[in-house]
Design a protein around this motif. Structure first.
Motif, PDB file in Angstrom:
ATOM      1  N   LEU A 112      57.934  45.579  90.319  1.00 44.38           N
ATOM      2  CA  LEU A 112      59.055  44.762  89.855  1.00 44.38           C
ATOM      3  C   LEU A 112      60.130  45.662  89.267  1.00 44.38           C
ATOM      4  O   LEU A 112      59.855  46.505  88.431  1.00 44.38           O
ATOM      5  CB  LEU A 112      58.589  43.758  88.800  1.00 44.38           C
ATOM      6  CG  LEU A 112      57.435  42.847  89.198  1.00 44.38           C
ATOM      7  CD1 LEU A 112      57.066  41.929  88.033  1.00 44.38           C
ATOM      8  CD2 LEU A 112      57.784  42.033  90.421  1.00 44.38           C
ATOM      9  N   ARG A 113      61.368  45.444  89.688  1.00 49.75           N
ATOM     10  CA  ARG A 113      62.513  46.189  89.183  1.00 49.75           C
ATOM     11  C   ARG A 113      63.595  45.195  88.793  1.00 49.75           C
ATOM     12  O   ARG A 113      63.792  44.185  89.465  1.00 49.75           O
ATOM     13  CB  ARG A 113      63.071  47.137  90.249  1.00 49.75           C
ATOM     14  CG  ARG A 113      62.095  48.168  90.751  1.00 49.75           C
ATOM     15  CD  ARG A 113      61.881  49.263  89.719  1.00 49.75           C
ATOM     16  NE  ARG A 113      61.003  50.301  90.201  1.00 49.75           N
ATOM     17  CZ  ARG A 113      59.736  50.456  89.824  1.00 49.75           C
ATOM     18  NH1 ARG A 113      59.201  49.607  88.985  1.00 49.75           N
ATOM     19  NH2 ARG A 113      59.013  51.435  90.283  1.00 49.75           N
ATOM     20  N   GLY A 114      64.325  45.484  87.712  1.00 48.69           N
ATOM     21  CA  GLY A 114      65.420  44.610  87.291  1.00 48.69           C
ATOM     22  C   GLY A 114      64.957  43.583  86.286  1.00 48.69           C
ATOM     23  O   GLY A 114      64.142  43.862  85.417  1.00 48.69           O
ATOM     24  N   ILE A 118      47.676  45.346  91.197  1.00 49.19           N
ATOM     25  CA  ILE A 118      48.334  46.249  90.245  1.00 49.19           C
ATOM     26  C   ILE A 118      49.800  45.838  90.210  1.00 49.19           C
ATOM     27  O   ILE A 118      50.446  45.738  91.256  1.00 49.19           O
ATOM     28  CB  ILE A 118      48.200  47.723  90.669  1.00 49.19           C
ATOM     29  CG1 ILE A 118      46.724  48.139  90.666  1.00 49.19           C
ATOM     30  CG2 ILE A 118      49.032  48.628  89.761  1.00 49.19           C
ATOM     31  CD1 ILE A 118      46.469  49.517  91.251  1.00 49.19           C
ATOM     32  N   VAL A 119      50.316  45.560  89.012  1.00 50.08           N
ATOM     33  CA  VAL A 119      51.722  45.189  88.859  1.00 50.08           C
ATOM     34  C   VAL A 119      52.429  46.305  88.108  1.00 50.08           C
ATOM     35  O   VAL A 119      52.100  46.600  86.958  1.00 50.08           O
ATOM     36  CB  VAL A 119      51.886  43.844  88.112  1.00 50.08           C
ATOM     37  CG1 VAL A 119      53.355  43.486  87.985  1.00 50.08           C
ATOM     38  CG2 VAL A 119      51.132  42.730  88.828  1.00 50.08           C
ATOM     39  N   ASP A 120      53.379  46.939  88.794  1.00 48.68           N
ATOM     40  CA  ASP A 120      54.146  48.036  88.213  1.00 48.68           C
ATOM     41  C   ASP A 120      55.371  47.464  87.517  1.00 48.68           C
ATOM     42  O   ASP A 120      56.289  46.954  88.158  1.00 48.68           O
ATOM     43  CB  ASP A 120      54.544  49.007  89.316  1.00 48.68           C
ATOM     44  CG  ASP A 120      55.292  50.228  88.815  1.00 48.68           C
ATOM     45  OD1 ASP A 120      55.692  50.259  87.626  1.00 48.68           O
ATOM     46  OD2 ASP A 120      55.493  51.157  89.618  1.00 48.68           O
ATOM     47  N   LEU A 121      55.378  47.544  86.189  1.00 51.09           N
ATOM     48  CA  LEU A 121      56.471  47.003  85.370  1.00 51.09           C
ATOM     49  C   LEU A 121      57.423  48.085  84.865  1.00 51.09           C
ATOM     50  O   LEU A 121      58.323  47.798  84.084  1.00 51.09           O
ATOM     51  CB  LEU A 121      55.887  46.255  84.165  1.00 51.09           C
ATOM     52  CG  LEU A 121      54.943  45.100  84.472  1.00 51.09           C
ATOM     53  CD1 LEU A 121      54.322  44.574  83.178  1.00 51.09           C
ATOM     54  CD2 LEU A 121      55.666  44.002  85.208  1.00 51.09           C
ATOM     55  N   VAL A 126      51.073  48.536  85.130  1.00 46.37           N
ATOM     56  CA  VAL A 126      51.547  49.911  84.980  1.00 46.37           C
ATOM     57  C   VAL A 126      52.832  49.856  84.171  1.00 46.37           C
ATOM     58  O   VAL A 126      53.730  49.074  84.473  1.00 46.37           O
ATOM     59  CB  VAL A 126      51.795  50.582  86.347  1.00 46.37           C
ATOM     60  CG1 VAL A 126      52.388  51.970  86.173  1.00 46.37           C
ATOM     61  CG2 VAL A 126      50.507  50.635  87.163  1.00 46.37           C
ATOM     62  N   GLY A 127      52.908  50.683  83.131  1.00 41.73           N
ATOM     63  CA  GLY A 127      54.080  50.726  82.268  1.00 41.73           C
ATOM     64  C   GLY A 127      54.817  52.031  82.435  1.00 41.73           C
ATOM     65  O   GLY A 127      54.542  52.769  83.364  1.00 41.73           O
ATOM     66  N   VAL A 158      45.362  41.220  76.063  1.00 40.14           N
ATOM     67  CA  VAL A 158      44.583  40.695  77.190  1.00 40.14           C
ATOM     68  C   VAL A 158      44.853  41.442  78.490  1.00 40.14           C
ATOM     69  O   VAL A 158      44.135  41.246  79.470  1.00 40.14           O
ATOM     70  CB  VAL A 158      44.796  39.179  77.417  1.00 40.14           C
ATOM     71  CG1 VAL A 158      44.468  38.392  76.178  1.00 40.14           C
ATOM     72  CG2 VAL A 158      46.183  38.871  77.906  1.00 40.14           C
ATOM     73  N   PHE A 159      45.862  42.302  78.492  1.00 35.50           N
ATOM     74  CA  PHE A 159      46.206  43.039  79.703  1.00 35.50           C
ATOM     75  C   PHE A 159      45.785  44.496  79.595  1.00 35.50           C
ATOM     76  O   PHE A 159      45.870  45.107  78.537  1.00 35.50           O
ATOM     77  CB  PHE A 159      47.720  42.977  79.964  1.00 35.50           C
ATOM     78  CG  PHE A 159      48.210  41.589  80.231  1.00 35.50           C
ATOM     79  CD1 PHE A 159      47.911  40.950  81.427  1.00 35.50           C
ATOM     80  CD2 PHE A 159      48.971  40.913  79.292  1.00 35.50           C
ATOM     81  CE1 PHE A 159      48.362  39.659  81.680  1.00 35.50           C
ATOM     82  CE2 PHE A 159      49.425  39.631  79.535  1.00 35.50           C
ATOM     83  CZ  PHE A 159      49.116  39.000  80.732  1.00 35.50           C
ATOM     84  N   ASP A 160      45.354  45.041  80.729  1.00 44.13           N
ATOM     85  CA  ASP A 160      45.039  46.462  80.832  1.00 44.13           C
ATOM     86  C   ASP A 160      46.307  47.148  81.332  1.00 44.13           C
ATOM     87  O   ASP A 160      46.689  46.979  82.496  1.00 44.13           O
ATOM     88  CB  ASP A 160      43.885  46.659  81.809  1.00 44.13           C
ATOM     89  CG  ASP A 160      43.365  48.083  81.833  1.00 44.13           C
ATOM     90  OD1 ASP A 160      43.988  48.964  81.198  1.00 44.13           O
ATOM     91  OD2 ASP A 160      42.339  48.308  82.482  1.00 44.13           O
ATOM     92  N   VAL A 161      46.989  47.880  80.440  1.00 47.75           N
ATOM     93  CA  VAL A 161      48.246  48.551  80.792  1.00 47.75           C
ATOM     94  C   VAL A 161      47.993  50.050  80.871  1.00 47.75           C
ATOM     95  O   VAL A 161      47.504  50.650  79.915  1.00 47.75           O
ATOM     96  CB  VAL A 161      49.360  48.258  79.757  1.00 47.75           C
ATOM     97  CG1 VAL A 161      50.661  48.918  80.186  1.00 47.75           C
ATOM     98  CG2 VAL A 161      49.548  46.758  79.568  1.00 47.75           C
ATOM     99  N   ARG A 162      48.333  50.631  82.004  1.00 48.34           N
ATOM    100  CA  ARG A 162      48.139  52.064  82.233  1.00 48.34           C
ATOM    101  C   ARG A 162      49.487  52.751  82.402  1.00 48.34           C
ATOM    102  O   ARG A 162      50.445  52.151  82.892  1.00 48.34           O
ATOM    103  CB  ARG A 162      47.273  52.295  83.477  1.00 48.34           C
ATOM    104  CG  ARG A 162      45.899  51.690  83.355  1.00 48.34           C
ATOM    105  CD  ARG A 162      45.171  52.347  82.191  1.00 48.34           C
ATOM    106  NE  ARG A 162      44.025  51.575  81.759  1.00 48.34           N
ATOM    107  CZ  ARG A 162      42.970  52.107  81.194  1.00 48.34           C
ATOM    108  NH1 ARG A 162      42.931  53.403  80.976  1.00 48.34           N
ATOM    109  NH2 ARG A 162      41.987  51.336  80.804  1.00 48.34           N
ATOM    110  N   PRO A 163      49.576  54.032  82.027  1.00 51.92           N
ATOM    111  CA  PRO A 163      50.867  54.721  82.091  1.00 51.92           C
ATOM    112  C   PRO A 163      51.308  55.130  83.490  1.00 51.92           C
ATOM    113  O   PRO A 163      52.491  55.355  83.721  1.00 51.92           O
ATOM    114  CB  PRO A 163      50.654  55.954  81.207  1.00 51.92           C
ATOM    115  CG  PRO A 163      49.182  56.192  81.240  1.00 51.92           C
ATOM    116  CD  PRO A 163      48.544  54.839  81.389  1.00 51.92           C
TER     117      PRO A 163
END
Length: 119
Positions: free
Chosen positions: A29-31, A55-58, A84-85, A103-108
């Motif tokens: 996701l961009r924007g 996998i959702v890339d934020l 992904v952050g 509740v979310f698993d956020v990875r760099p």
């Protein structure tokens, strides 16, 4: 629109299905999600119906709406979900305010997220 660069916060959704090393989808996701509700809902619907890890890339997100939060919460109940952050400040505040950050698993990185996919 940024008057200096001409850039907009229009939502860009990129859905890439992978078969190797294990079937999964990466949704990038961009924007701003305030600008593309129908596209966002369609992408999440398509991906969650596939029944494979997501996998959702934020990292390129500049604003995440309550709709995005709802879609992420729903997705984590139907599939393995890894984010992904870094997560933009406004969406991170939304997660903290709603008590859902934990509740979310956020990875760099995407590379790190891929290592967490189930075998």
């Amino acid at each position: 629109m940024d008057p200096d660069t001409g850039a907009t916060d229009a939502l860009v959704v990129l859905d890439v299905p992978f078969q190797r090393p294990r079937p999964h989808h990466v949704l990038t996701l961009r924007g701003s999600t305030a600008c593309g509700d129908a596209e966002l809902e369609a992408a999440f619907d398509r991906v969650t119906r596939a029944g494979v890890p997501l996998i959702v890339d934020l990292a390129g997100l500049v604003f995440g709406s309550e709709l995005l939060l709802g879609l992420l919460l729903a997705a984590r109940h139907t599939t393995t979900l890894i984010l992904v952050g870094p997560v933009c400040g406004s969406f991170q505040r939304r997660l903290r305010t709603t008590g859902t950050l934990h509740v979310f698993d956020v990875r760099p990185t995407l590379t790190e997220a891929l290592t967490l996919l189930p075998c």
